[in-house]
Structure formats: structure tokens, C-alpha cells
Design a protein around this motif. Structure first.
Motif, PDB file in Angstrom:
ATOM      1  N   ASP A  13      38.997  39.925  33.515  1.00 20.36           N
ATOM      2  CA  ASP A  13      38.532  38.603  33.909  1.00 20.36           C
ATOM      3  C   ASP A  13      39.717  37.641  33.851  1.00 20.36           C
ATOM      4  O   ASP A  13      40.459  37.644  32.868  1.00 20.36           O
ATOM      5  CB  ASP A  13      37.424  38.143  32.961  1.00 20.36           C
ATOM      6  N   ASP A  16      39.398  35.497  30.512  1.00 21.23           N
ATOM      7  CA  ASP A  16      39.564  36.224  29.253  1.00 21.23           C
ATOM      8  C   ASP A  16      40.864  37.016  29.191  1.00 21.23           C
ATOM      9  O   ASP A  16      41.389  37.261  28.113  1.00 21.23           O
ATOM     10  CB  ASP A  16      38.386  37.179  29.035  1.00 21.23           C
ATOM     11  N   TYR A 132      41.708  35.444  40.889  1.00 23.61           N
ATOM     12  CA  TYR A 132      42.258  36.797  40.808  1.00 23.61           C
ATOM     13  C   TYR A 132      43.552  36.937  41.610  1.00 23.61           C
ATOM     14  O   TYR A 132      44.165  37.983  41.596  1.00 23.61           O
ATOM     15  CB  TYR A 132      41.245  37.822  41.324  1.00 23.61           C
TER      16      TYR A 132
END
Length: 150
Positions: A13, A16, A132
Motif C-alpha cells: 500500500d 503503509d 502507485y
């Protein structure tokens, strides 16, 4: 001790696991420069072996050398030599390295984006602005470039 690369079951993620995406767009751009340079050098080396006839279709030769280079290096270790030098690699939606088919599809998507420059510009913007760091091909395939796990 288990290797992270073998136990990854999903892409990290971005919130995270921010360390997996730190500076990846810059590293990706630098890797592209390295890879483009290698493809150009390889293409120039090939020209004399064609009795210099490749000069008539040099852009096509560069495209084919680049396609083969990307496909085989990504299929081998989920990264081109430029990506390896920058410490990044491609991962699929499960977090696994790309196999030969995934590498072929990713390379094909990249080739289409490069052939249609507006697509490549959109892809570059997406890499810089999305969590991302995915380009168009990455988004379609569910892949992401991450810093190589240690």
C-alpha cells in the motif's frame, strides 16, 4: 529467513509501505535513459552486420531491439538493466515478479504508448501523480514499479 520477494502476496500500500514507492518516478525516468542508451548502442552495433542496409530502416531496427530488450530483461528478473541499476522492479497485482507473458504484455503496452506520443505523455503524468506511480500500461495490467525489496 524468508525472502520478501517470495512472500509478497499483494502490492504494498502506498500509505503503509511508502518506502516501496519513494523516488520511483525519478528512478523510472533515469532507468529509461539508461535503457534507451543501451538500445541505441546495441542498434548501432547491429548496423554493420546488415551490410549497413539497416540504415534505411534504423527507426524500425531500434524499435525491434528495444522491444526484445525490454521483453527479455523484464521476463528474466522483472526489470530491465536500467531498472536494476536504479534498484526498482515491476510487480503484478499479486506482488509477484512478471513472468514471460506479463513481460510481453507490459512491453507491448509500452510500445503502443511510445508509438502514440499523447498516450506516453498521459502515462508519464500518471506515473508522477498517482499513489502507485502507475502509467497507462501499469494501470491496465495492475502492475506497479516498486523499489526492489531488500
Amino acid at each position: 529467513m524468508t525472502d520478501f520477494a517470495d512472500t509478497l502476496t499483494a502490492l504494498p500500500d502506498p500509505d503503509d509501505g511508502a518506502e516501496f514507492y519513494a523516488r520511483v518516478p525519478l528512478k523510472r525516468a533515469l532507468a529509461w535513459v539508461v535503457d534507451a542508451s543501451l538500445v541505441l548502442v546495441a542498434s548501432v552495433i547491429i548496423v554493420p552486420f546488415t551490410a549497413f542496409t539497416a540504415l534505411f530502416y534504423l527507426p524500425f531496427l531500434i524499435l525491434m531491439v528495444g522491444f526484445a530488450y525490454r521483453w527479455f530483461t523484464i521476463a528474466g528478473r522483472s526489470a530491465t538493466w536500467g531498472m536494476r541499476l536504479m534498484g526498482i522492479e515491476l510487480r503484478d497485482h499479486t506482488g509477484a515478479r512478471l513472468d514471460g507473458t506479463g513481460a510481453l504484455l507490459h512491453t507491448l503496452g509500452y510500445a503502443v504508448s511510445v508509438a502514440a506520443m499523447p498516450l506516453q505523455l498521459i502515462s508519464m503524468g500518471m506515473m508522477a501523480l498517482t499513489p502507485y506511480g502507475r502509467g497507462l500500461t501499469d494501470t491496465l495490467m495492475g502492475t506497479a514499479m516498486i523499489n526492489r525489496p531488500g
